[in-house]
Scaffold this active site. Structure first.
Site, PDB file in Angstrom:
ATOM      1  N   LYS A  36       0.851  -1.202   0.000  1.00 31.39           N
ATOM      2  CA  LYS A  36       0.000   0.000   0.000  1.00 31.39           C
ATOM      3  C   LYS A  36       0.881   1.245   0.000  1.00 31.39           C
ATOM      4  O   LYS A  36       0.678   2.174  -0.777  1.00 31.39           O
ATOM      5  CB  LYS A  36      -0.878  -0.008   1.237  1.00 31.39           C
ATOM      6  CG  LYS A  36      -1.480   1.342   1.614  1.00 31.39           C
ATOM      7  CD  LYS A  36      -2.376   1.276   2.805  1.00 31.39           C
ATOM      8  CE  LYS A  36      -1.697   1.517   4.112  1.00 31.39           C
ATOM      9  NZ  LYS A  36      -1.436   2.930   4.417  1.00 31.39           N
ATOM     10  N   ASN A  37       1.910   1.257   0.868  1.00 32.81           N
ATOM     11  CA  ASN A  37       2.715   2.474   1.037  1.00 32.81           C
ATOM     12  C   ASN A  37       3.766   2.665  -0.042  1.00 32.81           C
ATOM     13  O   ASN A  37       4.484   3.658  -0.030  1.00 32.81           O
ATOM     14  CB  ASN A  37       3.335   2.502   2.431  1.00 32.81           C
ATOM     15  CG  ASN A  37       2.269   2.737   3.493  1.00 32.81           C
ATOM     16  OD1 ASN A  37       1.134   3.085   3.177  1.00 32.81           O
ATOM     17  ND2 ASN A  37       2.615   2.521   4.741  1.00 32.81           N
ATOM     18  N   CYS A 128      -4.715  11.740  12.570  1.00 34.00           N
ATOM     19  CA  CYS A 128      -5.533  10.536  12.663  1.00 34.00           C
ATOM     20  C   CYS A 128      -5.303   9.981  14.063  1.00 34.00           C
ATOM     21  O   CYS A 128      -4.673  10.614  14.904  1.00 34.00           O
ATOM     22  CB  CYS A 128      -5.158   9.522  11.584  1.00 34.00           C
ATOM     23  SG  CYS A 128      -3.548   8.814  11.854  1.00 34.00           S
ATOM     24  N   ARG A 133       0.253  14.139  13.327  1.00 31.65           N
ATOM     25  CA  ARG A 133       0.753  13.974  11.944  1.00 31.65           C
ATOM     26  C   ARG A 133       0.999  15.346  11.293  1.00 31.65           C
ATOM     27  O   ARG A 133       0.374  15.702  10.298  1.00 31.65           O
ATOM     28  CB  ARG A 133      -0.221  13.142  11.106  1.00 31.65           C
ATOM     29  CG  ARG A 133      -0.741  11.877  11.738  1.00 31.65           C
ATOM     30  CD  ARG A 133       0.187  10.686  11.776  1.00 31.65           C
ATOM     31  NE  ARG A 133       0.663  10.177  10.532  1.00 31.65           N
ATOM     32  CZ  ARG A 133       0.142   9.132   9.877  1.00 31.65           C
ATOM     33  NH1 ARG A 133      -0.938   8.560  10.336  1.00 31.65           N
ATOM     34  NH2 ARG A 133       0.685   8.677   8.776  1.00 31.65           N
ATOM     35  N   ASP A 320       4.889   0.256  12.133  1.00 30.04           N
ATOM     36  CA  ASP A 320       3.661  -0.349  11.595  1.00 30.04           C
ATOM     37  C   ASP A 320       3.518  -1.813  11.986  1.00 30.04           C
ATOM     38  O   ASP A 320       2.504  -2.432  11.689  1.00 30.04           O
ATOM     39  CB  ASP A 320       3.629  -0.240  10.065  1.00 30.04           C
ATOM     40  CG  ASP A 320       3.442   1.186   9.629  1.00 30.04           C
ATOM     41  OD1 ASP A 320       3.607   1.467   8.431  1.00 30.04           O
ATOM     42  OD2 ASP A 320       3.146   2.033  10.487  1.00 30.04           O
ATOM     43  N   ARG A 412      -8.827  -0.257   5.008  1.00 27.54           N
ATOM     44  CA  ARG A 412      -8.005   0.798   4.394  1.00 27.54           C
ATOM     45  C   ARG A 412      -6.661   0.249   3.951  1.00 27.54           C
ATOM     46  O   ARG A 412      -6.079   0.715   2.975  1.00 27.54           O
ATOM     47  CB  ARG A 412      -7.789   1.933   5.397  1.00 27.54           C
ATOM     48  CG  ARG A 412      -8.940   2.881   5.536  1.00 27.54           C
ATOM     49  CD  ARG A 412      -8.499   4.111   6.275  1.00 27.54           C
ATOM     50  NE  ARG A 412      -7.164   4.474   5.827  1.00 27.54           N
ATOM     51  CZ  ARG A 412      -6.283   5.122   6.600  1.00 27.54           C
ATOM     52  NH1 ARG A 412      -6.603   5.486   7.818  1.00 27.54           N
ATOM     53  NH2 ARG A 412      -5.085   5.412   6.150  1.00 27.54           N
TER      54      ARG A 412
END
Ligand code: EPZ
Length: 431
Positions: A36-37, A128, A133, A320, A412
């Site tokens: 994803k990243n 978030c 952030r 993560d 997500r």
């Protein structure tokens, strides 16, 4: 006309819960999806070219949101099995709040637009659950090269000068999307530039490989990038790329294997991106077997050994993966320490794990995890993306049934996690 992307988003937004039960005999093979990243900065970089193809594309909410942004900017998006193609012109440089506030990755379209057309108006994506952030480093870089930066009505409005006012910049701290935004911006500015104290995550280096295909020269020396761009009008017009494997999804499944594997083989990963994670699994007493550079087999360990875990920028232990390791360490033989050095509020999963019987005490940036014999299933709520993965892992090893609410957080960042778990013999149902 509802685009295919909006239809796929709508389908995922309809789910509220994931139900899992204890999964004795989790075994077989699972293939990780594209990262994803890595896909997110690459989709932002697709603005630099007229025609773009990306293989091994992970279809999940954040990447679908990114495709929606490209459509709003005027691009033609076509989703094919396992890949996406983007073509056409850019008819807008404004990204509205209602979409940019859905995911942090939207910030990357600031760099993509600046590289492509030199102007951008992006609604600040906001914080978030895991922290405020801030984007000060992104804006500091842009001001440093002489961009006009205006914060107005929740929008960041930026206009690049024809030539950068400086040829070097040092980040105050290591920022992944800060580094990526700087690289995307520099792709459009002719000449040489030195970026120092840059992030070196595999996803950043995959973006560098992509930009080299467009005609940039990039030399990586330690945490410095020496960049030379031919200027946006001299970049290659058409390019295709393949997303690297998702090292965090791979790590998540490796933790599942350490807890329940009879055994579990994780395929399609990149072992060289998982050094710190494999090291910590070995320290915990699991014995991941590296079968090839893209395949690891792992078997459940009777009781994980207690650990000390410190999160750090790559190649250190990834923030993560912190929540997923906490889920495993709730059953360890002893007291573990987890120190979260990257985000200021990334222990919210501790409260939810406690509902399953875990004993976690949070003191500032340190979590003290006292291992217990077993967890008992209960209804819990996800708070952020990786916290939701931790709760699913805990639910798979807890006695009985666990229902994870606010499951949108999970959708997500993971592609078909429930389907992958069912194919490994587990009870996992989205509803
Ligand atoms: C990226 O977020 C990832 N997201 C995150 O993954 C990941 O957790 C994070 O990097 C750290 O590895 C994407 O790549 C889309 P940072 P990013 O800028 O770039 C502070 C997931 O689960 N900071 O490296 O936003 C910041 O507050 C997500 O997939 C500033 O102070 O993270 C944080 O404490 C979650 N000012 C630290 O630096 C800035 O201008 C690292 O943040 C920028 C960052």
């Amino acid at each position: 006309m509802v685009s295919v992307v909006e239809e796929l988003v709508g389908r995922r937004k309809g789910y509220r819960f994931l139900r899992v039960r204890r999964c004795d005999g989790l075994k077989g093979e699972v293939r990780v999806s594209g990262a994803k990243n890595a896909a997110l900065p690459l989709l932002a970089a697709s603005l630099l070219v007229e025609r773009f193809e990306l293989e091994n594309f992970p279809v999940l909410l954040d990447t679908l949101y990114a495709l929606r942004i490209l459509e709003l900017l005027g691009r033609e998006v076509e989703l094919l099995p396992g890949r996406v193609s983007v073509k056409g012109g850019i008819s807008s440089v404004r990204i509205p709040y209602e979409i940019s506030s859905l995911f942090r990755g939207s910030l990357l379209f600031l760099g993509g637009l600046l590289g492509a057309v030199g102007r951008a108006e992006v609604a600040h994506p906001g914080g978030c659950a895991i922290g405020s952030r801030p984007i000060d480093q992104h804006l500091k870089f842009l001001s440093h090269i002489g961009a006009e930066v205006e914060l107005e009505g929740g929008f960041v409005k930026v206009k690049l000068p024809p030539e950068p006012k400086a040829r070097a910049f040092t980040f105050d701290l290591i920022t992944v999307t800060g580094t990526e935004n700087a690289l995307l911006t520099l792709a459009g500015l002719r000449g040489e530039f030195e970026l120092h104290n840059a992030a070196l995550e595999p996803e950043v280096l995959d973006l560098v490989e992509f930009l080299k295909k467009l005609g940039l020269e990039v030399e990586v020396k330690g945490r410095s990038f020496l960049v030379r761009s031919p200027g946006r009008e001299n970049l290659k017009r058409e390019v295709s790329h393949r997303t690297i494997p998702d090292r965090i999804e791979a790590g998540t499944f490796l933790v599942a294997g350490a807890l329940l594997g009879e055994p579990l083989t994780v395929k399609g990963l990149e072992v060289s991106h998982l050094g710190a994670v494999l090291e910590k699994l070995r320290e915990a007493g699991a014995e991941p077997e590296v079968l090839s550079p893209s395949e690891v087999r792992i078997r459940r360990v009777e009781r994980p050994r207690a650990l000390e875990v410190q999160t750090a920028p790559y190649p250190g232990f990834p923030t993560d993966m912190q929540a997923q390791f906490m889920a495993m360490l709730t059953l360890a033989d002893g007291v573990s320490l987890i120190v979260e050095n990257i985000f200021e509020n990334r222990f919210q999963h501790a409260l939810e794990l406690a509902r399953l019987g875990a004993s976690v005490e949070v003191r500032g940036k340190t979590a003290i995890v006292r291992g217990v014999e077993r967890l008992k299933g209960a209804p819990v709520n996800a708070t952020d993306l990786r916290a939701s993965a931790a709760l699913v892992l805990a639910g798979l090893v807890a006695e009985g049934e666990t229902v994870v609410g606010k499951i949108g957080h999970l959708l997500r960042g993971y592609e078909d996690l429930d389907g992958k778990l069912r194919r490994l013999g587990c009870d996992a149902e989205l509803f």
